[in-house]
Design a protein around this motif. Sequence first.
Motif, PDB file in Angstrom:
ATOM      1  N   THR A  37       5.758  62.235  55.152  1.00  0.00           N
ATOM      2  CA  THR A  37       4.545  62.554  54.289  1.00  0.00           C
ATOM      3  C   THR A  37       3.235  61.868  54.856  1.00  0.00           C
ATOM      4  OG1 THR A  37       4.860  60.738  52.824  1.00  0.00           O
ATOM      5  CG2 THR A  37       5.763  62.918  52.285  1.00  0.00           C
ATOM      6  N   VAL A  38       3.204  60.455  54.765  1.00  0.00           N
ATOM      7  CA  VAL A  38       1.900  59.702  55.239  1.00  0.00           C
ATOM      8  C   VAL A  38       2.576  58.517  55.956  1.00  0.00           C
ATOM      9  CG1 VAL A  38       0.475  60.605  53.611  1.00  0.00           C
ATOM     10  CG2 VAL A  38       1.594  58.898  53.020  1.00  0.00           C
ATOM     11  N   TYR A  39       1.805  57.698  56.481  1.00  0.00           N
ATOM     12  CA  TYR A  39       2.347  56.296  56.885  1.00  0.00           C
ATOM     13  C   TYR A  39       2.453  55.456  55.562  1.00  0.00           C
ATOM     14  CZ  TYR A  39       2.159  56.962  61.961  1.00  0.00           C
ATOM     15  OH  TYR A  39       2.311  57.479  63.218  1.00  0.00           O
ATOM     16  N   ASP A  64      -0.954  49.512  39.656  1.00  0.00           N
ATOM     17  CA  ASP A  64      -0.530  50.718  40.480  1.00  0.00           C
ATOM     18  C   ASP A  64       0.837  50.452  41.017  1.00  0.00           C
ATOM     19  OD1 ASP A  64      -0.574  53.184  41.418  1.00  0.00           O
ATOM     20  OD2 ASP A  64      -2.432  52.735  42.800  1.00  0.00           O
ATOM     21  N   LEU A  66       4.713  50.601  42.906  1.00  0.00           N
ATOM     22  CA  LEU A  66       4.888  51.085  44.382  1.00  0.00           C
ATOM     23  C   LEU A  66       5.986  51.776  44.349  1.00  0.00           C
ATOM     24  CD1 LEU A  66       4.518  47.577  46.103  1.00  0.00           C
ATOM     25  CD2 LEU A  66       2.694  49.330  46.043  1.00  0.00           C
ATOM     26  N   HIS A  69      11.561  52.660  49.058  1.00  0.00           N
ATOM     27  CA  HIS A  69      12.208  53.426  49.824  1.00  0.00           C
ATOM     28  C   HIS A  69      13.612  52.923  50.239  1.00  0.00           C
ATOM     29  CE1 HIS A  69       8.009  54.433  50.241  1.00  0.00           C
ATOM     30  NE2 HIS A  69       8.203  55.619  50.962  1.00  0.00           N
ATOM     31  N   VAL A 120      11.570  52.587  38.096  1.00  0.00           N
ATOM     32  CA  VAL A 120      11.223  52.499  39.322  1.00  0.00           C
ATOM     33  C   VAL A 120      11.087  53.660  40.250  1.00  0.00           C
ATOM     34  CG1 VAL A 120      13.761  51.932  40.119  1.00  0.00           C
ATOM     35  CG2 VAL A 120      11.847  50.871  41.345  1.00  0.00           C
TER      36      VAL A 120
HETATM   37  O1  TXA Z   1       4.826  60.140  50.362  1.00  0.00           O
HETATM   38  C1  TXA Z   1       4.743  59.174  49.608  1.00  0.00           C
HETATM   39  O2  TXA Z   1       5.172  59.030  48.379  1.00  0.00           O
HETATM   40  C2  TXA Z   1       4.230  57.751  50.387  1.00  0.00           C
HETATM   41  C3  TXA Z   1       5.023  57.538  51.383  1.00  0.00           C
HETATM   42  C4  TXA Z   1       4.502  56.154  52.190  1.00  0.00           C
HETATM   43  O3  TXA Z   1       6.521  57.264  51.123  1.00  0.00           O
HETATM   44  N1  TXA Z   1       4.040  56.945  49.324  1.00  0.00           N
HETATM   45  C5  TXA Z   1       2.971  57.027  48.596  1.00  0.00           C
HETATM   46  O4  TXA Z   1       2.854  55.761  47.524  1.00  0.00           O
HETATM   47  O5  TXA Z   1       2.274  57.745  48.362  1.00  0.00           O
HETATM   48  P1  TXA Z   1       1.701  55.341  46.724  1.00  0.00           P
HETATM   49  O6  TXA Z   1       1.696  53.940  46.366  1.00  0.00           O
HETATM   50  O7  TXA Z   1       0.092  55.841  47.647  1.00  0.00           O
HETATM   51  O8  TXA Z   1       1.990  56.147  45.603  1.00  0.00           O
HETATM   52  C6  TXA Z   1       2.975  55.449  44.712  1.00  0.00           C
HETATM   53  C7  TXA Z   1       2.697  56.217  43.153  1.00  0.00           C
HETATM   54  C8  TXA Z   1       1.724  55.404  42.585  1.00  0.00           C
HETATM   55  O9  TXA Z   1       0.418  55.510  42.568  1.00  0.00           O
HETATM   56  C9  TXA Z   1       2.482  55.163  41.036  1.00  0.00           C
HETATM   57  O10 TXA Z   1       1.530  55.858  40.079  1.00  0.00           O
HETATM   58  C10 TXA Z   1       3.586  56.267  41.369  1.00  0.00           C
HETATM   59  O11 TXA Z   1       3.862  56.308  42.826  1.00  0.00           O
HETATM   60  N2  TXA Z   1       4.779  55.390  40.911  1.00  0.00           N
HETATM   61  C11 TXA Z   1       5.197  54.354  41.282  1.00  0.00           C
HETATM   62  N3  TXA Z   1       6.255  53.891  40.575  1.00  0.00           N
HETATM   63  C12 TXA Z   1       6.288  54.513  39.311  1.00  0.00           C
HETATM   64  C13 TXA Z   1       6.890  54.232  38.297  1.00  0.00           C
HETATM   65  N4  TXA Z   1       7.959  53.488  38.022  1.00  0.00           N
HETATM   66  N5  TXA Z   1       6.745  55.334  37.107  1.00  0.00           N
HETATM   67  C14 TXA Z   1       5.602  56.265  37.366  1.00  0.00           C
HETATM   68  N6  TXA Z   1       5.284  56.555  38.582  1.00  0.00           N
HETATM   69  C15 TXA Z   1       5.306  55.569  39.613  1.00  0.00           C
END
Ligand code: TXA
Length: 362
Positions: A37-39, A64, A66, A69, A120
């Motif tokens: 998807t992205v880095y 926010d 995480l 993976h 999570v």
């Molecule tokens: O494609 C992707 O998902 C990329 C690559 C690197 O794997 N990662 C990504 O991570 O986009 P990030 O941090 O930009 O987006 C993660 C989002 C967070 O903004 C959050 O709202 C949602 O995932 N998230 C994380 N944990 C969550 C949870 N327990 N419940 C609901 N949403 C969650």
Amino acid sequence: MKTRVIQVDREKPDAAAIEEAAAALREGKLVVFPTETVYGLGAHALDPIAVQKIFDAKERPANDPLIVHIAHIGQVNQCAVGMPAGARKLALSFWAGPLTIVLQKKPEVPDLVTAGLPSVALRVPSHRVARALMEMAGVPIAAPSANRFSRPSPTTAAHVIDDLDGRVDLILDAGPTDIGLESTIVDFTQDPPLLRRPGGITFEQVHSLVPEVVVQMEKGGADEPQAAPGQMSRHYAPKAELTLYEGPAEAVRRRIAADVRTATAAGDRVGILAPEEDLSALAPELAARASSGRVETVPYGSRSDLERSARELYASIRALDATGVARIFAVGVGAEGLARAIHDRLSRAADGRIKAVAGEKP
Ligand code: TXA
Ligand code: MG
């Protein structure tokens, strides 16, 4: 900190490079790695000190959460309690791939990772480099997109260096990513399950396996834990003020041509972000103005190839931003299938500035 960049072959990643990156992760260091998807900006997910470094490097607010993976579905139970039948169906169909599944978390996952939420987010990436790294590291890896907070997600190592040079230990550079938009997120801690973020796996694909899934509509407050991404304003925002135009292609082009005339007459430098067909159609109108140096255009893919539009979107936004234009007029491509994810990212970047243009009356 000096950031080390290692080039790796995306099909056959060099074992020594992967071992070095895996060891760094196990030691609590920050490693940027490519996914389909992205880095991602990775750290050992079960080590709170390492995870804190992610928030510091990105300047990401602690509310926010995480994405964690993992190498394969067998690792789910290291982080989550159980897996509902619908979640299992999606995982079996779309892992490894651009799908994130939200489940009840185990206490072993630090609260920092989940921003205090009882759930999570888990994902098995399909990129060869990411998979090799997950397997070699042997621990779950917390990784948000490897951009500075409020910048578009990085689809090349150059984007990562622009945002994070000197803030991470290692970058694995395997060239541009394939999908270009972040993963689809489906939350199974909600009943019915919620599509929290559209992505490379479409709502239609999720719906065909989990018919009860619904699309999240409401927006949370900026101080709440962010249960879905991009709810804080300007999450995907470029520096320029972006306006999204939606509607029949022809009508949108006429409207943009008119708005470009008004803006340039007022002395504004503007940019147009559009599929290549739209830029070609606008070319005669823009020719005169481009010579005045006031209109920049950057294509993002093509209406006949939305996968390319998705892949190019963030790089195109960054390129347009780098020209220093004050305003960006972006042409939307609808909101179904993969276009739903493109629409989602553009409307977040627009931060409410969306112009719905009506077609000709019959
Ligand atoms: O494609 C992707 O998902 C990329 C690559 C690197 O794997 N990662 C990504 O991570 O986009 P990030 O941090 O930009 O987006 C993660 C989002 C967070 O903004 C959050 O709202 C949602 O995932 N998230 C994380 N944990 C969550 C949870 N327990 N419940 C609901 N949403 C969650
Ligand atoms: Mg992100």
